[in-house]
Design an enzyme around this catalytic site. Structure first.
Site, PDB file in Angstrom:
ATOM      1  N   HIS A 165      59.681  96.866  27.292  1.00 19.87           N
ATOM      2  CA  HIS A 165      60.070  95.692  26.507  1.00 19.87           C
ATOM      3  C   HIS A 165      61.518  95.334  26.802  1.00 19.87           C
ATOM      4  O   HIS A 165      62.403  96.165  26.626  1.00 19.87           O
ATOM      5  CB  HIS A 165      59.967  95.983  25.004  1.00 19.87           C
ATOM      6  CG  HIS A 165      58.559  96.085  24.507  1.00 19.87           C
ATOM      7  ND1 HIS A 165      58.247  96.062  23.177  1.00 19.87           N
ATOM      8  CD2 HIS A 165      57.381  96.199  25.163  1.00 19.87           C
ATOM      9  CE1 HIS A 165      56.942  96.161  23.026  1.00 19.87           C
ATOM     10  NE2 HIS A 165      56.394  96.265  24.219  1.00 19.87           N
ATOM     11  N   LYS A 214      65.170 106.053  16.570  1.00 23.35           N
ATOM     12  CA  LYS A 214      66.068 107.001  17.237  1.00 23.35           C
ATOM     13  C   LYS A 214      65.616 108.462  17.172  1.00 23.35           C
ATOM     14  O   LYS A 214      66.166 109.300  17.893  1.00 23.35           O
ATOM     15  CB  LYS A 214      67.477 106.909  16.615  1.00 23.35           C
ATOM     16  CG  LYS A 214      68.198 105.618  16.905  1.00 23.35           C
ATOM     17  CD  LYS A 214      68.720 105.586  18.329  1.00 23.35           C
ATOM     18  CE  LYS A 214      69.103 104.221  18.775  1.00 23.35           C
ATOM     19  NZ  LYS A 214      68.340 103.702  19.911  1.00 23.35           N
ATOM     20  N   TYR A 243      70.263  99.924  20.522  1.00 27.29           N
ATOM     21  CA  TYR A 243      68.803 100.049  20.555  1.00 27.29           C
ATOM     22  C   TYR A 243      68.323 100.655  21.875  1.00 27.29           C
ATOM     23  O   TYR A 243      67.434 101.508  21.881  1.00 27.29           O
ATOM     24  CB  TYR A 243      68.165  98.673  20.312  1.00 27.29           C
ATOM     25  CG  TYR A 243      66.737  98.763  19.842  1.00 27.29           C
ATOM     26  CD1 TYR A 243      66.432  99.257  18.583  1.00 27.29           C
ATOM     27  CD2 TYR A 243      65.687  98.366  20.665  1.00 27.29           C
ATOM     28  CE1 TYR A 243      65.122  99.352  18.150  1.00 27.29           C
ATOM     29  CE2 TYR A 243      64.371  98.457  20.236  1.00 27.29           C
ATOM     30  CZ  TYR A 243      64.092  98.948  18.976  1.00 27.29           C
ATOM     31  OH  TYR A 243      62.787  99.055  18.546  1.00 27.29           O
ATOM     32  N   PRO A 247      63.322 105.946  10.367  1.00 29.21           N
ATOM     33  CA  PRO A 247      62.771 105.454  11.641  1.00 29.21           C
ATOM     34  C   PRO A 247      63.157 104.020  12.024  1.00 29.21           C
ATOM     35  O   PRO A 247      62.781 103.558  13.103  1.00 29.21           O
ATOM     36  CB  PRO A 247      61.256 105.574  11.454  1.00 29.21           C
ATOM     37  CG  PRO A 247      61.038 105.649   9.994  1.00 29.21           C
ATOM     38  CD  PRO A 247      62.265 106.241   9.385  1.00 29.21           C
ATOM     39  N   TYR A 253      61.088  93.399  13.644  1.00 29.46           N
ATOM     40  CA  TYR A 253      61.636  93.988  12.423  1.00 29.46           C
ATOM     41  C   TYR A 253      61.813  92.829  11.445  1.00 29.46           C
ATOM     42  O   TYR A 253      62.579  91.905  11.730  1.00 29.46           O
ATOM     43  CB  TYR A 253      62.985  94.654  12.705  1.00 29.46           C
ATOM     44  CG  TYR A 253      62.885  95.899  13.562  1.00 29.46           C
ATOM     45  CD1 TYR A 253      62.796  95.814  14.952  1.00 29.46           C
ATOM     46  CD2 TYR A 253      62.877  97.162  12.983  1.00 29.46           C
ATOM     47  CE1 TYR A 253      62.698  96.950  15.732  1.00 29.46           C
ATOM     48  CE2 TYR A 253      62.788  98.312  13.763  1.00 29.46           C
ATOM     49  CZ  TYR A 253      62.689  98.200  15.128  1.00 29.46           C
ATOM     50  OH  TYR A 253      62.589  99.328  15.894  1.00 29.46           O
TER      51      TYR A 253
HETATM   52  P1  RFL Z   1      59.212 118.209  15.959  1.00 28.55           P
HETATM   53  O1  RFL Z   1      58.447 117.188  16.686  1.00 28.55           O
HETATM   54  O2  RFL Z   1      59.113 118.233  14.468  1.00 28.55           O
HETATM   55  O3  RFL Z   1      58.758 119.634  16.538  1.00 28.55           O
HETATM   56  C1  RFL Z   1      59.083 120.848  15.902  1.00 28.55           C
HETATM   57  C2  RFL Z   1      58.041 121.876  16.295  1.00 28.55           C
HETATM   58  O4  RFL Z   1      58.407 123.149  15.774  1.00 28.55           O
HETATM   59  C3  RFL Z   1      57.257 123.784  15.235  1.00 28.55           C
HETATM   60  N1  RFL Z   1      57.695 124.800  14.241  1.00 28.55           N
HETATM   61  C4  RFL Z   1      57.639 126.138  14.456  1.00 28.55           C
HETATM   62  N2  RFL Z   1      57.178 126.854  15.480  1.00 28.55           N
HETATM   63  C5  RFL Z   1      57.250 128.217  15.405  1.00 28.55           C
HETATM   64  N3  RFL Z   1      57.752 128.871  14.309  1.00 28.55           N
HETATM   65  C6  RFL Z   1      58.219 128.182  13.238  1.00 28.55           C
HETATM   66  N4  RFL Z   1      58.698 128.840  12.183  1.00 28.55           N
HETATM   67  C7  RFL Z   1      58.176 126.743  13.293  1.00 28.55           C
HETATM   68  N5  RFL Z   1      58.548 125.757  12.443  1.00 28.55           N
HETATM   69  C8  RFL Z   1      58.246 124.595  13.030  1.00 28.55           C
HETATM   70  C9  RFL Z   1      56.454 122.648  14.645  1.00 28.55           C
HETATM   71  O5  RFL Z   1      55.072 122.981  14.477  1.00 28.55           O
HETATM   72  C10 RFL Z   1      56.667 121.556  15.693  1.00 28.55           C
HETATM   73  O6  RFL Z   1      55.687 121.600  16.705  1.00 28.55           O
HETATM   74  O7  RFL Z   1      60.773 118.144  16.290  1.00 28.55           O
HETATM   75  P2  RFL Z   1      61.558 117.678  17.628  1.00 28.55           P
HETATM   76  O8  RFL Z   1      60.982 118.297  18.846  1.00 28.55           O
HETATM   77  O9  RFL Z   1      62.984 117.844  17.294  1.00 28.55           O
HETATM   78  O10 RFL Z   1      61.224 116.107  17.760  1.00 28.55           O
HETATM   79  C11 RFL Z   1      61.733 115.169  16.879  1.00 28.55           C
HETATM   80  C12 RFL Z   1      60.717 114.060  16.614  1.00 28.55           C
HETATM   81  O11 RFL Z   1      59.446 114.599  16.374  1.00 28.55           O
HETATM   82  C13 RFL Z   1      61.139 113.202  15.429  1.00 28.55           C
HETATM   83  O12 RFL Z   1      62.514 112.884  15.476  1.00 28.55           O
HETATM   84  C14 RFL Z   1      60.405 111.870  15.307  1.00 28.55           C
HETATM   85  O13 RFL Z   1      59.030 111.963  15.400  1.00 28.55           O
HETATM   86  C15 RFL Z   1      60.782 111.267  13.937  1.00 28.55           C
HETATM   87  N6  RFL Z   1      59.811 110.325  13.478  1.00 28.55           N
HETATM   88  C16 RFL Z   1      59.847 109.078  13.975  1.00 28.55           C
HETATM   89  N7  RFL Z   1      60.837 108.740  14.835  1.00 28.55           N
HETATM   90  C17 RFL Z   1      60.888 107.506  15.357  1.00 28.55           C
HETATM   91  O14 RFL Z   1      61.787 107.225  16.146  1.00 28.55           O
HETATM   92  N8  RFL Z   1      59.923 106.561  14.990  1.00 28.55           N
HETATM   93  C18 RFL Z   1      58.891 106.858  14.137  1.00 28.55           C
HETATM   94  O15 RFL Z   1      58.052 106.039  13.851  1.00 28.55           O
HETATM   95  C19 RFL Z   1      58.834 108.154  13.579  1.00 28.55           C
HETATM   96  N9  RFL Z   1      57.848 108.489  12.737  1.00 28.55           N
HETATM   97  C20 RFL Z   1      58.808 110.704  12.581  1.00 28.55           C
HETATM   98  C21 RFL Z   1      57.813 109.765  12.226  1.00 28.55           C
HETATM   99  C22 RFL Z   1      58.778 111.982  12.015  1.00 28.55           C
HETATM  100  C23 RFL Z   1      57.791 112.354  11.100  1.00 28.55           C
HETATM  101  N10 RFL Z   1      57.861 113.657  10.513  1.00 28.55           N
HETATM  102  C24 RFL Z   1      58.747 114.663  11.048  1.00 28.55           C
HETATM  103  C25 RFL Z   1      57.272 114.053   9.321  1.00 28.55           C
HETATM  104  C26 RFL Z   1      56.804 110.117  11.350  1.00 28.55           C
HETATM  105  C27 RFL Z   1      56.787 111.399  10.781  1.00 28.55           C
HETATM  106  C28 RFL Z   1      55.634 111.708   9.851  1.00 28.55           C
HETATM  107  C1  PHB Z   2      56.522 102.731  16.271  1.00 29.49           C
HETATM  108  O1  PHB Z   2      55.988 102.036  17.167  1.00 29.49           O
HETATM  109  O2  PHB Z   2      55.915 103.649  15.711  1.00 29.49           O
HETATM  110  C2  PHB Z   2      57.908 102.446  15.859  1.00 29.49           C
HETATM  111  C3  PHB Z   2      58.618 101.469  16.533  1.00 29.49           C
HETATM  112  C4  PHB Z   2      59.933 101.187  16.152  1.00 29.49           C
HETATM  113  C5  PHB Z   2      60.502 101.888  15.098  1.00 29.49           C
HETATM  114  C6  PHB Z   2      59.793 102.878  14.451  1.00 29.49           C
HETATM  115  C7  PHB Z   2      58.483 103.152  14.825  1.00 29.49           C
HETATM  116  O3  PHB Z   2      61.771 101.602  14.725  1.00 29.49           O
END
Ligand code: RFL
Ligand code: PHB
Length: 397
Positions: free
Chosen positions: A76, A301, A389, A297, A205
């Site tokens: 994009h 980032k 961004y 979110p 957004y």
């Molecule tokens: P992760 O992906 O949470 O991975 C951590 C891993 O560690 C494991 N773990 C353990 N393993 C062994 N022993 C233990 N004691 C452990 N404790 C935990 C877990 O099972 C897991 O596999 O962290 P990482 O790698 O730092 O990655 C970060 C991203 O995942 C996170 O920043 C984003 O997904 C945040 N986030 C979103 N970010 C966006 O930019 N856009 C989004 O739309 C968005 N939606 C989200 C999200 C995070 C969510 N969380 C954490 C609840 C939606 C959700 C629901």
């Molecule tokens: C998504 O596609 O899940 C998404 C995109 C932009 C955001 C957060 C989530 O800022």
């Protein structure tokens, strides 16, 4: 009985941070073991973030993981902000000298990383249990865990906590040393995946008096949408009709643009939080990704900050293992944290500018509209949004 084993770097957590770190270390001839509590299927199925910054795409591509990403990722060159029923485009490429973002689900990144680690005979120990971390303040840190019915004691040079916000590693830093910064927002996002062709190519957004809404996508057939909802709200409170009605009102423009409607295949609520812990290193323990920081979110980032932490840490480890130089490891905390705080600022700003706040009065509402007018109406404003961004540069050591 415990089986003693050894590796150079022990990584806890097989999310994007832990898997990418293990992959980058492998490319530099550094051995690591990734210990993960969940199953491979579970890690590959978690629907989370969707937007990759230019730098995240570049590192995945340069490290040999760009094949499916370049085929299926949606590049994009802009995104839109909607308010007062009007659309305003932020032309990312024109404002940043050709940079863009790519929409590619986090679970796709995770699938690609796991497949590659396994093809490279990397050790990713899914379904590990009773994981505990020891001796991080000494020269011989160690992790105890159970895997396949056997108890192990894994000693290593360095231990990296990539275990997410609820992990165990951050707790290893004594409270006398650890400083945390925290903000919980008075709203959440209800996110859905819908079987409907995205009604336009770029993300939207939207600021609306009824609350924020976001239009995104996962593929040419799947739309990803979010609406701001209350913190105590539940997905069951939102019938499909109510959701589509709210999305249509909040995202729609005066000229008649609305999202396409289709069957909803997934629904979930995401709380909104800003959190940073410092330091990101204590003794021989390093933290990366959500283990050290959380963003709301709105700035897209979360996964990108996990990737940039890991880029800095893998460079630091390469410097140490190839040249015996510890400067990178010593600078990790400062360099990673400075970029994290800028990502936190951008995410907080986008969140503050776009959502409705229960405590806001008409003055605040006018301030938000004036901010949106400024950031979309001047080249300086649009450039500030665009450069954040697509992702700010990573500092050298
Ligand atoms: P992760 O992906 O949470 O991975 C951590 C891993 O560690 C494991 N773990 C353990 N393993 C062994 N022993 C233990 N004691 C452990 N404790 C935990 C877990 O099972 C897991 O596999 O962290 P990482 O790698 O730092 O990655 C970060 C991203 O995942 C996170 O920043 C984003 O997904 C945040 N986030 C979103 N970010 C966006 O930019 N856009 C989004 O739309 C968005 N939606 C989200 C999200 C995070 C969510 N969380 C954490 C609840 C939606 C959700 C629901
Ligand atoms: C998504 O596609 O899940 C998404 C995109 C932009 C955001 C957060 C989530 O800022």
């Amino acid at each position: 009985m415990t089986t003693p084993i050894r590796t150079q770097v022990c990584i806890i957590g097989a999310g994007p941070a832990g898997l990418l770190l293990s992959h980058l270390l492998h490319l530099n001839g550094i051995e690591s073991v990734v210990i993960e509590a969940r199953s491979r299927d579970y890690c590959e199925a978690r629907v989370r973030a969707g937007v990759l910054e230019q730098g995240s795409v570049d590192i995945l591509t340069e490290s040999g993981l760009g094949e499916r990403l370049s085929r299926e990722g949606l590049r994009h060159t802009g995104f839109e902000m909607h308010f007062r029923g009007q659309r305003h485009r932020i032309a990312l490429d024109e404002l940043t000298g050709g940079k863009a973002i790519t929409v590619y689900g986090q679970q796709e990144v995770v699938k690609d990383l796991i497949a590659r680690r396994i093809a490279d005979q990397g050790q990713v120990l899914f379904d590990s249990s009773d994981v505990s971390v020891h001796n991080v303040e000494t020269d011989s840190p160690m992790v105890r865990y159970q895997h396949g019915g056997i108890a192990y004691e894994l000693s290593c040079d360095y231990l990296v906590g990539c275990d997410g916000f609820h992990g165990i590693c951050r707790r290893q830093i004594p409270s006398s040393v650890l400083k945390t910064y925290d903000r919980v927002y008075p709203f959440s996002w209800l996110g859905i995946l819908a079987e409907a062709a995205p009604a336009q190519h770029e993300l939207i957004y939207a600021h609306h008096e009824r609350g924020f809404a976001l239009f995104s996508m996962r593929s040419p057939k799947i739309t990803r949408l979010y609406v701001q909802c209350a913190n105590d709200d539940r997905a069951e409170n939102w019938s499909d009709d109510r959701l589509w009605n709210e999305l249509t009102i909040r995202l729609g423009t005066k000229e008649g643009w609305v999202p396409n409607i289709g069957p909803i295949i997934q629904k979930g609520i995401t709380p909104m939080r800003s959190f940073v812990c410092a330091p990101m290193r204590h003794g021989r323990l390093f933290l990366a990704g959500d283990a050290a920081h959380i963003v709301p979110p709105t700035g897209a980032k979360g996964m990108n900050l996990a990737v940039s932490d890991v880029i800095v840490l893998s460079r630091a480890m390469e410097m140490f293992y190839k040249r015996g130089n510890t400067r990178g490891l010593e600078r990790y905390n400062d360099i990673a944290l400075r970029r994290v705080w800028k990502g936190e600022r951008f995410s907080w700003h986008m969140t503050s500018m776009l959502h409705t706040f229960p405590e806001h009065d008409p003055f605040h509402e006018q301030m938000q509209l004036a901010e949106l007018d400024y950031y979309t109406g001047s080249v300086a404003g649009r450039t500030a949004l665009a450069e954040n961004y697509v992702g700010l540069p990573i500092e050298e050591f």
